[in-house]
Design an enzyme around this catalytic site. Structure first.
Site, PDB file in Angstrom:
ATOM      1  N   ASP A  26      -6.952  -1.192  -4.807  1.00 51.86           N
ATOM      2  CA  ASP A  26      -8.067  -0.771  -3.950  1.00 51.86           C
ATOM      3  C   ASP A  26      -8.899   0.308  -4.641  1.00 51.86           C
ATOM      4  OD1 ASP A  26      -7.062  -2.482  -1.969  1.00 51.86           O
ATOM      5  OD2 ASP A  26      -5.878  -0.885  -1.049  1.00 51.86           O
ATOM      6  N   ASP A  81       0.854  -1.183   0.000  1.00 53.67           N
ATOM      7  CA  ASP A  81       0.000   0.000   0.000  1.00 53.67           C
ATOM      8  C   ASP A  81       0.887   1.230   0.000  1.00 53.67           C
ATOM      9  OD1 ASP A  81      -2.414  -1.403   0.065  1.00 53.67           O
ATOM     10  OD2 ASP A  81      -2.501  -1.414   2.246  1.00 53.67           O
TER      11      ASP A  81
END
Length: 155
Positions: free
Chosen positions: A128, A112
């Site tokens: 995402d 991330d």
């Protein structure tokens, strides 16, 4: 065929961004692009959205594989019945799920990096974003466009 190409492009963009972060940053390192608002921050997520189910990769992976197969099957089976917006939604969801599954399978965690500190306390990635965009497309189709089509058909 164009849908497969789009999925490959979306997964490729996601994987390239993760490769660059994983290769050139240290875990926890942050680069402020807009001070106190938008940063690139390297986080290794061993769970799912919002950091839930940390360390439960086996359960997450099984659920993700089932979801990928189910969405791909549904998209293929219903391809002639779905609107373009709905197809795009499922393509984005599929690409996001595949992108994060690749990380879990080959890294053991999901990379991330997108960090909006001014409005959000979680760090996320392009996969995402694709999933969320896909959900918006499907909801848009189901809640607004489908009703519009039905109203036009009633005329």
């Amino acid at each position: 065929m164009i849908y497969i190409v789009l999925i490959l492009i979306l997964v490729g963009a996601d994987q390239l961004s993760k490769y660059l972060i994983d290769s050139y940053m240290l875990e926890g390192e942050t680069i402020p692009l807009i001070s106190n608002f938008f940063h690139i921050t390297y986080v290794k997520n061993r769970g799912i959205a919002f950091g839930m189910f940390q360390g439960k990769l086996d359960i997450i992976s099984i659920a993700t594989i089932i979801a990928i197969v189910a969405i791909a099957y549904y998209l293929y089976r219903e391809r002639n019945k779905l609107s373009v917006v709905e197809k795009m939604g499922f393509i984005y969801i599929l690409a996001g799920a595949i992108g994060n599954m690749i990380d879990r399978a080959f890294r053991g965690y999901v990379v991330d990096m997108v960090d909006f500190r001014g409005i959000w306390s979680y760090v996320f990635n392009l996969a995402d974003v694709w999933i969320n965009m896909g959900v918006v497309f499907v909801l848009l189709d189901q809640l607004i466009l489908r009703k519009k089509r039905e109203t036009e058909e009633d005329k």
